[in-house]
Design a protein around this motif. Structure first.
Motif, PDB file in Angstrom:
ATOM      1  N   ALA A  93       0.935  -1.198   0.002  1.00 20.37           N
ATOM      2  CA  ALA A  93       0.014   0.008  -0.186  1.00 20.37           C
ATOM      3  C   ALA A  93       1.109   1.284  -0.087  1.00 20.37           C
ATOM      4  CB  ALA A  93      -0.900  -0.014   1.301  1.00 20.37           C
ATOM      5  N   ASP A  94       0.418   2.347  -0.475  1.00 27.35           N
ATOM      6  CA  ASP A  94       1.059   3.459  -0.785  1.00 27.35           C
ATOM      7  C   ASP A  94       1.088   4.139   0.657  1.00 27.35           C
ATOM      8  OD1 ASP A  94       2.166   5.985  -1.182  1.00 27.35           O
ATOM      9  OD2 ASP A  94       0.779   6.479  -2.798  1.00 27.35           O
ATOM     10  N   PRO A  95       2.140   4.337   1.479  1.00 28.69           N
ATOM     11  CA  PRO A  95       2.149   4.929   2.573  1.00 28.69           C
ATOM     12  C   PRO A  95       1.591   6.113   2.924  1.00 28.69           C
ATOM     13  CG  PRO A  95       4.525   4.794   2.025  1.00 28.69           C
ATOM     14  CD  PRO A  95       3.462   4.032   1.081  1.00 28.69           C
ATOM     15  N   THR A  96       1.599   7.116   1.777  1.00 33.59           N
ATOM     16  CA  THR A  96       1.194   8.607   1.723  1.00 33.59           C
ATOM     17  C   THR A  96      -0.287   8.395   1.773  1.00 33.59           C
ATOM     18  OG1 THR A  96       1.297   8.313  -0.699  1.00 33.59           O
ATOM     19  CG2 THR A  96       3.158   9.173   0.310  1.00 33.59           C
ATOM     20  N   GLU A  97      -1.128   7.296   1.467  1.00 31.90           N
ATOM     21  CA  GLU A  97      -2.371   7.366   1.450  1.00 31.90           C
ATOM     22  C   GLU A  97      -2.847   7.202   3.211  1.00 31.90           C
ATOM     23  OE1 GLU A  97      -4.032   4.257  -0.754  1.00 31.90           O
ATOM     24  OE2 GLU A  97      -3.169   5.150  -2.524  1.00 31.90           O
ATOM     25  N   THR A  98      -2.167   6.788   3.996  1.00 32.97           N
ATOM     26  CA  THR A  98      -2.518   6.576   5.505  1.00 32.97           C
ATOM     27  C   THR A  98      -1.901   7.711   6.377  1.00 32.97           C
ATOM     28  OG1 THR A  98      -0.586   4.983   5.701  1.00 32.97           O
ATOM     29  CG2 THR A  98      -3.050   4.171   5.101  1.00 32.97           C
ATOM     30  N   ALA A  99      -0.907   8.437   5.844  1.00 34.73           N
ATOM     31  CA  ALA A  99      -0.161   9.439   6.831  1.00 34.73           C
ATOM     32  C   ALA A  99       0.144  10.581   5.906  1.00 34.73           C
ATOM     33  CB  ALA A  99       0.932   8.891   7.107  1.00 34.73           C
ATOM     34  N   ARG A 100       0.126  11.776   6.461  1.00 37.92           N
ATOM     35  CA  ARG A 100       0.550  13.125   5.892  1.00 37.92           C
ATOM     36  C   ARG A 100       2.019  13.215   5.642  1.00 37.92           C
ATOM     37  NH1 ARG A 100      -0.868  19.086   7.180  1.00 37.92           N
ATOM     38  NH2 ARG A 100      -0.250  19.957   5.079  1.00 37.92           N
ATOM     39  N   VAL A 101       2.785  12.492   6.780  1.00 39.06           N
ATOM     40  CA  VAL A 101       4.254  12.625   6.441  1.00 39.06           C
ATOM     41  C   VAL A 101       4.678  11.116   6.446  1.00 39.06           C
ATOM     42  CG1 VAL A 101       6.310  13.400   7.703  1.00 39.06           C
ATOM     43  CG2 VAL A 101       4.356  14.808   7.806  1.00 39.06           C
ATOM     44  N   VAL A 102       5.722  11.082   5.781  1.00 39.13           N
ATOM     45  CA  VAL A 102       6.338   9.710   5.521  1.00 39.13           C
ATOM     46  C   VAL A 102       7.691   9.845   5.670  1.00 39.13           C
ATOM     47  CG1 VAL A 102       6.692   7.649   4.218  1.00 39.13           C
ATOM     48  CG2 VAL A 102       4.350   8.737   4.208  1.00 39.13           C
TER      49      VAL A 102
ATOM     50  N   ALA B 157       3.306  15.659  16.390  1.00 42.54           N
ATOM     51  CA  ALA B 157       2.590  15.454  17.439  1.00 42.54           C
ATOM     52  C   ALA B 157       1.990  16.756  17.943  1.00 42.54           C
ATOM     53  CB  ALA B 157       3.296  14.847  18.714  1.00 42.54           C
ATOM     54  N   ASP B 158       2.877  17.558  17.885  1.00 41.44           N
ATOM     55  CA  ASP B 158       2.437  19.260  18.040  1.00 41.44           C
ATOM     56  C   ASP B 158       1.586  19.732  16.991  1.00 41.44           C
ATOM     57  OD1 ASP B 158       4.558  18.847  20.089  1.00 41.44           O
ATOM     58  OD2 ASP B 158       5.966  20.248  18.997  1.00 41.44           O
ATOM     59  N   ALA B 159       1.679  19.419  15.856  1.00 41.61           N
ATOM     60  CA  ALA B 159       0.669  19.619  14.801  1.00 41.61           C
ATOM     61  C   ALA B 159      -0.622  18.913  14.753  1.00 41.61           C
ATOM     62  CB  ALA B 159       1.256  19.885  13.328  1.00 41.61           C
ATOM     63  N   GLY B 160      -0.541  17.994  15.416  1.00 45.04           N
ATOM     64  CA  GLY B 160      -1.821  17.030  15.291  1.00 45.04           C
ATOM     65  C   GLY B 160      -2.073  16.064  14.168  1.00 45.04           C
TER      66      GLY B 160
ATOM     67  N   VAL C  63       5.989  14.772   2.348  1.00 41.87           N
ATOM     68  CA  VAL C  63       4.686  15.481   3.127  1.00 41.87           C
ATOM     69  C   VAL C  63       3.675  15.766   2.098  1.00 41.87           C
ATOM     70  CG1 VAL C  63       3.933  17.782   4.067  1.00 41.87           C
ATOM     71  CG2 VAL C  63       6.454  17.073   4.812  1.00 41.87           C
ATOM     72  N   ASP C  64       2.472  15.340   2.327  1.00 38.28           N
ATOM     73  CA  ASP C  64       1.611  15.120   1.300  1.00 38.28           C
ATOM     74  C   ASP C  64       1.957  14.655  -0.094  1.00 38.28           C
ATOM     75  OD1 ASP C  64       0.070  16.427   3.256  1.00 38.28           O
ATOM     76  OD2 ASP C  64       0.567  18.432   2.581  1.00 38.28           O
ATOM     77  N   GLY C  65       2.559  13.425   0.047  1.00 34.55           N
ATOM     78  CA  GLY C  65       3.133  12.588  -1.296  1.00 34.55           C
ATOM     79  C   GLY C  65       4.264  13.374  -1.924  1.00 34.55           C
ATOM     80  N   ARG C  66       4.968  14.543  -1.494  1.00 36.57           N
ATOM     81  CA  ARG C  66       5.869  14.966  -2.377  1.00 36.57           C
ATOM     82  C   ARG C  66       7.230  15.045  -1.354  1.00 36.57           C
ATOM     83  NH1 ARG C  66       3.455  20.557  -4.763  1.00 36.57           N
ATOM     84  NH2 ARG C  66       2.562  19.710  -6.442  1.00 36.57           N
ATOM     85  N   GLN C  67       8.221  14.657  -2.026  1.00 36.24           N
ATOM     86  CA  GLN C  67       9.457  14.736  -1.318  1.00 36.24           C
ATOM     87  C   GLN C  67       9.686  16.072  -0.654  1.00 36.24           C
ATOM     88  OE1 GLN C  67      13.024  12.810  -3.133  1.00 36.24           O
ATOM     89  NE2 GLN C  67      14.300  13.797  -1.873  1.00 36.24           N
TER      90      GLN C  67
ATOM     91  N   ALA D  82       6.233  24.491   8.746  1.00 35.23           N
ATOM     92  CA  ALA D  82       5.740  25.218   7.653  1.00 35.23           C
ATOM     93  C   ALA D  82       5.341  24.734   6.456  1.00 35.23           C
ATOM     94  CB  ALA D  82       6.696  26.256   7.168  1.00 35.23           C
ATOM     95  N   ALA D  83       5.528  23.323   6.273  1.00 37.79           N
ATOM     96  CA  ALA D  83       5.211  22.660   5.256  1.00 37.79           C
ATOM     97  C   ALA D  83       3.579  21.983   5.579  1.00 37.79           C
ATOM     98  CB  ALA D  83       5.868  21.341   4.725  1.00 37.79           C
ATOM     99  N   LEU D  84       3.570  21.775   7.126  1.00 32.52           N
ATOM    100  CA  LEU D  84       2.353  21.113   7.481  1.00 32.52           C
ATOM    101  C   LEU D  84       1.294  22.271   7.563  1.00 32.52           C
ATOM    102  CD1 LEU D  84       3.721  18.650  10.104  1.00 32.52           C
ATOM    103  CD2 LEU D  84       2.908  18.157   7.881  1.00 32.52           C
ATOM    104  N   ALA D  85       1.768  23.374   7.593  1.00 28.35           N
ATOM    105  CA  ALA D  85       0.764  24.490   7.898  1.00 28.35           C
ATOM    106  C   ALA D  85       0.112  25.173   6.697  1.00 28.35           C
ATOM    107  CB  ALA D  85       1.465  25.743   8.574  1.00 28.35           C
TER     108      ALA D  85
END
Length: 85
Positions: free
Chosen positions: A3-12, A34-37, A64-68, A81-84
């Motif tokens: 399975a593509d891990p990016t489908e189940t998590a925002r950061v891989v 954890a800080d960003a939820g 992050v979000d499927g992009r290196q 910043a990327a997660l925001a």
């Protein structure tokens, strides 16, 4: 890899056992997420020939979000910043 891990998590984080840079990166990612939820996942590339060929010389590699996003080191502020976005 089934399975593509990016489908189940925002950061891989692509990593492998025994890699001190990977351990450092995982610690930063775990804290920032954890800080960003946000969700994150570590993928062990050592058992996957394709992933080893693609990322073996750059690990840890962070997506992050499927992009290196980064490789070798993770900057906490840059990841935040990327997660925001």
């Amino acid at each position: 890899m089934s399975a593509d891990p990016t489908e189940t998590a925002r950061v891989v984080v692509y990593a492998k056992p025994g890699c001190h840079l990977c351990e450092d990166a995982v610690a930063v990612v775990a804290q920032v997420c954890a800080d960003a939820g946000e969700t994150w996942r570590e993928v062990d590339i050592s058992g996957d020939e394709d992933l080893m060929r693609s990322y073996g010389e750059q690990i840890p590699v962070t997506f992050v979000d499927g992009r290196q996003h980064d490789f070798w080191r993770v900057d906490a502020a840059r990841l935040q910043a990327a997660l925001a976005r």
